[in-house]
Every structure is written in C-alpha cells, then in structure tokens.
Design an enzyme around this catalytic site. Structure first.
Site, mmCIF file in Angstrom:
data_model
loop_
_atom_site.group_PDB
_atom_site.id
_atom_site.type_symbol
_atom_site.label_atom_id
_atom_site.label_comp_id
_atom_site.label_asym_id
_atom_site.label_seq_id
_atom_site.Cartn_x
_atom_site.Cartn_y
_atom_site.Cartn_z
ATOM 1 N N HIS A 73 0.837 -1.207 0.000
ATOM 2 C CA HIS A 73 0.000 0.000 0.000
ATOM 3 C C HIS A 73 0.874 1.261 0.000
ATOM 4 O O HIS A 73 0.570 2.241 -0.688
ATOM 5 C CB HIS A 73 -0.875 0.058 1.258
ATOM 6 N N ARG A 101 -3.962 -10.502 4.120
ATOM 7 C CA ARG A 101 -4.352 -11.848 4.566
ATOM 8 C C ARG A 101 -3.147 -12.712 4.932
ATOM 9 O O ARG A 101 -3.327 -13.775 5.527
ATOM 10 C CB ARG A 101 -5.215 -12.525 3.492
ATOM 11 N N SER A 106 0.222 -9.058 1.395
ATOM 12 C CA SER A 106 -1.239 -9.032 1.443
ATOM 13 C C SER A 106 -1.662 -8.956 2.904
ATOM 14 O O SER A 106 -0.999 -9.537 3.783
ATOM 15 C CB SER A 106 -1.787 -10.331 0.829
ATOM 16 N N GLY A 162 -3.183 -1.636 -7.126
ATOM 17 C CA GLY A 162 -2.048 -2.548 -7.273
ATOM 18 C C GLY A 162 -2.320 -3.636 -8.308
ATOM 19 O O GLY A 162 -3.450 -4.101 -8.459
#
Ligand code: PAF
Length: 281
Positions: A37, A187, A185, A147
């Site tokens: 990010h 996650r 990520s 992204g």
C-alpha cells in the site's frame, strides 16, 4: 514524521476539504496497510497535489462465508504509516456513512467479473465495483492507483471507468513482495508459521511456468496442470492456475504474446492470490 494527515469521516467534510485542492490522487484501501500500500501511496504523490487514501472494509465484496468479521482492522498503526509517507487526507467512513440505507443500486460487471476470482467469489467484483464507483463519486479524484497484485480487480475497474466515461486516470502499481517472493497481502497475517514458510511456493510455481512460456512452451493447459500439481503435491488446495491474455483475461490464442499467469490457492484456511505477466518467447 510530519503530522499533516487530516482524518475525515463524513462526506460533506471531505467535499469541503477537497474543493479546489486538486489534482487529487486517490488510493482506496481496506486498511491493514503494508509496504505494498505504501508503495501505491508514494506513487500517488507523483500524480496529485493532494493525496487522499481511504480505509473502508467493504462488506459488499465479502461472501457470506468469507472473512469480513475477522478482516484485520488496524486503524491507529495505519494512520501512523500514512502520516509517515505524507498523505494529506484519510477518508475513513463508517458503514452508516457509506451505506446509510441498504445499498440496492449496484455496478454489475460483465463476464470479466464472473471468471477466475469471480467464479470462486461470486458477487466479489460487484461489491468492489459498486464501492469503488461510490468512492470515486465522493472523492472525485483525477487519478486513482490500484495494485497489480489484484490484477483482475484492476481490469474490472479500468473497464468500468472506460465504459462509464469517468474522468479518472487509473494507474497501476507494482506488487510488493517479501524477500522470499511472497506477495504482500493483509491476509498473510492469517498464516501460521508453517504455512508462511510454504507460502512463497505459489510465486515460485508461477515463475517456473513463466520461464517455460518464455522458453517457447505452448501447451498452456499442460503447463497449468503441471503447476497445479506442484501445489497440490505440497498440501495446497488450488482454486485455479490460469494463463490468460493480459488485455482481457480471456484464453490466449496461439499468436498471443502478452500473457498473464494468475493463481489462487489455499494454505490451510488462508486464500492467497498472485500473478505474473509474461511475454511469450
Ligand atoms: O483492493 C482493495 O483493497 C479493495 O478491493 C478496494 C479496491 C479498496 C475496494 O474495497
């Protein structure tokens, strides 16, 4: 650390703040910010006088058995990261701000939204496209950054912007990776230590497939199958490994050279996605 970050929760206040502040470059996120990010935020700075990030965990894009409730919410550390990279405005609405009434107008993506990710996560791209259009209407950016890690999402958004003639330039950002190749990520935080150690195999398998294509291999379904087996043999559950055309994610014809290999697979209860672009040799 310069504290110029303004955190705004309400739409009218955001509109007042952004009035005349442009060009605005916008990075929508669901928070739990990582280096991927932050790379997008830095990229945004090169496109706008005012850089706006948003954090909103969008219920509409989660299926009933997905991880909406346990999706990591790390608001304070996220704000610190945004401050550290000089973001001007964070739009952080709560659900009642963005969905004051049940949302019953939707952006329904075309077939592109039903293949690959869309086939395994029905309604996902409808939820993404709807919230992204709503955020675009609220922020009214000139540029928005997404992204390439979410390759199909990027395509769905590009198509939506083009078909609805939205005056927004969509810019893509590179996938940020850990030293061992695992795509960053939110996650990844769900992975156990053993799963985390195994997780980089996904990218390795994609790279091997990519090298085979560059070296001239043309049996696409054989290559997809071989890659899938490498994962299955190491206790992965595989949703798909697919070689597609970069342009529209359709099956490539023999003459197609600009390809992308996309994969989604599970380590335990964690679903990972990744992709790699390749030019056929
Ligand atoms: O990629 C994400 O984080 C989300 O899908 C997005 C684009 C912020 C929409 O909720």
């Amino acid at each position: 650390m310069t504290d110029t970050l303004e955190i705004i929760e309400h739409i009218p206040a955001l509109r007042r703040r952004l009035d005349g502040a442009g060009p605005v470059a916008f990075v929508p996120t669901m928070g739990n910010l990582h280096d991927g990010h932050i790379t997008l935020m830095r990229q945004a700075r090169t496109h706008g006088r005012c850089v706006v990030a948003s954090i909103f965990v969008n219920r509409l894009q989660f299926g009933p058995s997905e991880d909406f409730d346990r999706y990591p919410r790390t608001f304070e550390p996220d704000c610190n990261k945004l401050r550290a990279c000089g973001i001007d405005v964070l739009f952080a609405p709560n659900e009642s701000e963005l969905y004051p009434a049940p949302q019953n107008y939707f952006i329904e993506p075309p077939e592109l939204g039903n293949i690959l990710e869309g086939a395994f996560r029905p309604g996902f791209f409808r939820g993404v496209a709807t919230v992204v259009l709503k955020l675009f209407n609220i922020v009214q950016p000139q540029v928005a950054i997404f992204g390439r890690k979410d390759y199909q999402q990027l395509q769905v958004i590009r198509n939506m912007v083009s078909q609805l003639a939205l005056p927004i330039n969509i810019v893509s950002g590179e996938t940020a990776r850990a030293d061992d190749g695992l795509a960053l990520s939110s996650r990844n935080g769900y992975l156990s230590a053993t799963e985390r150690a195994e997780a980089p195999r996904l990218y390795r398998v994609l790279r091997e497939l990519s090298s085979a294509i560059q070296a001239g291999a043309t049996d696409i379904s054989g290559l997809e199958q071989a890659a899938t087996e490498k994962l299955l043999n190491n206790q992965w559950k595989v949703d798909y490994v697919a070689v597609r055309k970069q342009a529209d994610l359709q099956f490539p014809t023999a003459s197609e050279s600009e390809l992308v290999i996309l994969a989604a697979a599970w380590q335990g209860k964690t679903r990972l996605i990744d992709n790699i672009e390749v030019s056929a040799g």
